[in-house]
Scaffold this active site. Structure first.
Site, short mmCIF file in Angstrom:
data_model
loop_
_atom_site.label_atom_id
_atom_site.label_comp_id
_atom_site.label_asym_id
_atom_site.label_seq_id
_atom_site.Cartn_x
_atom_site.Cartn_y
_atom_site.Cartn_z
CG ASP A 65 0.68 -28.61 10.18
OD1 ASP A 65 0.53 -27.56 10.86
OD2 ASP A 65 1.52 -29.48 10.44
CE LYS B 75 -1.08 -22.05 15.72
NZ LYS B 75 -0.47 -22.45 14.44
CG ASP C 181 7.02 -24.99 12.69
OD1 ASP C 181 7.79 -24.37 11.95
OD2 ASP C 181 7.12 -25.00 13.93
CG ASP D 220 0.93 -23.77 11.81
OD1 ASP D 220 1.38 -23.23 12.83
OD2 ASP D 220 1.31 -24.90 11.42
#
EC number: 3.1.3.18
Length: 314
Positions: A257, A232, A38, A36
């Site tokens: 995250d 996602k 961000d 990922d």
């Protein structure tokens, strides 16, 4: 690899902070890392400390790297500029955005050439649709449009719209919501596609901002329809990545995250999973008895993998 421990008295497992052996084991068994962006690679416009060195280490070990983002505001070309601007050595072919996923999904179902897409979102979606030869309207062009609710007002919509794609849109307005609603409710067979349903996003590194879930939620509320989600944790994105890059799922580790997107994406897809605490999810949230989504292991940030750096053979 021992990355879970028995919770006292009930036989359940709980996430464990990755030990040095856990990290070495993960590096030994994984051929491809899906990251990922961000909260793992950057926060807002700032690279997370140690990430460039970690990516260089993984490349030196021969690992394949893929960067996946649910943020649809940019196309893959747009994200390449961001990576480059942040001093990160990434190739365009390694980037997979939810804007691309939306276009790839429409291509996969052989979306009718005579139909159009109404875009609630930004230029990233439009650029990816253009690359697939899919006609579209809406997007930033409708950002300043207003609905004047005069007596007898009726908003005309395009009956050739066969799909509405909803992505993050900093200029969402009532006109766009109504236009999307009319197309979905009144055009026979019109698809309702969401790039993602994230609750929040990192537009800056100062705070969390309302995510695409708020845009999708508005149109869900007016249409009483559930969207087809292509980002996602949807299966489509993973299947498309695995096919495109020629990967077996047993070779892949998802690093993210967020529990409800990144880690769920990996768990549902049969991937190894690592949670980084450098973004949305806190350790308290992860270890809460109310949380049922458990990564294989977790660490403070991606840079924690540097501890397991293998010496270069002489």
């Amino acid at each position: 690899m021992s990355v879970t421990a028995q919770a006292a008295g009930n036989g359940a497992t709980r996430p464990q902070r990755a030990s040095l052996e856990d990290k070495k084991s993960m590096l030994d068994k994984v051929d491809c890392f899906i990251f990922d962006c961000d909260g793992v690679i950057w926060r807002g416009d700032s690279v997370i400390e140690g990430v460039p060195e970690t990516l260089d280490m993984l490349r030196a070990m021969g690992k394949q790297l893929i960067f996946v983002t649910n943020n649809s505001t940019k196309s893959r070309a747009g994200y390449l500029k961001k990576f480059t601007g942040l001093g990160l050595n990434v190739e365009a072919a390694e980037i997979y955005s939810s804007s691309y996923a939306a276009a790839a999904y429409l291509e996969s179902i052989q979306f009718a050439k005579e139909k159009k897409v109404y875009v609630v979102g930004e230029v990233g979606i439009q650029e990816e649709l253009d690359l697939k030869g899919i006609s579209h309207i809406g997007g930033p062009a409708d950002g300043d449009k207003k609905v004047e609710l005069t007596p007898g007002m009726l908003l005309e919509h395009d009956h050739d719209v066969g799909a509405v794609v909803v992505g993050f849109d900093r200029n969402i307005n009532y006109y766009k919501i109504q236009m999307a609603t009319l197309c979905i409710r009144e055009n026979p067979g019109c698809l309702f596609i969401a790039t993602n349903t994230d609750a929040v996003t990192h537009l800056t590194d100062a705070q969390e901002w309302a995510g695409n879930g708020s845009m999708v939620g508005a149109i869900k509320g007016s249409t009483k329809r559930e969207p087809i989600v292509v980002g996602k944790p949807a299966e489509f994105m993973l299947e498309n990545i695995a096919t495109q890059f020629g990967l077996q799922r047993s070779q892949i580790c998802m690093v993210g995250d967020r529990l409800d997107t990144d880690i769920l994406f990996g768990k549902n897809g049969g991937l190894a999973t690592i949670l980084c605490l450098s973004g949305v999810t806190t350790e308290e949230q992860l270890l809460s008895p109310d949380n049922s989504i458990h990564p294989d292991c977790y660490m403070d940030s991606l840079a924690a993998l540097l501890e397991a750096k293998q010496p270069v053979a002489a």
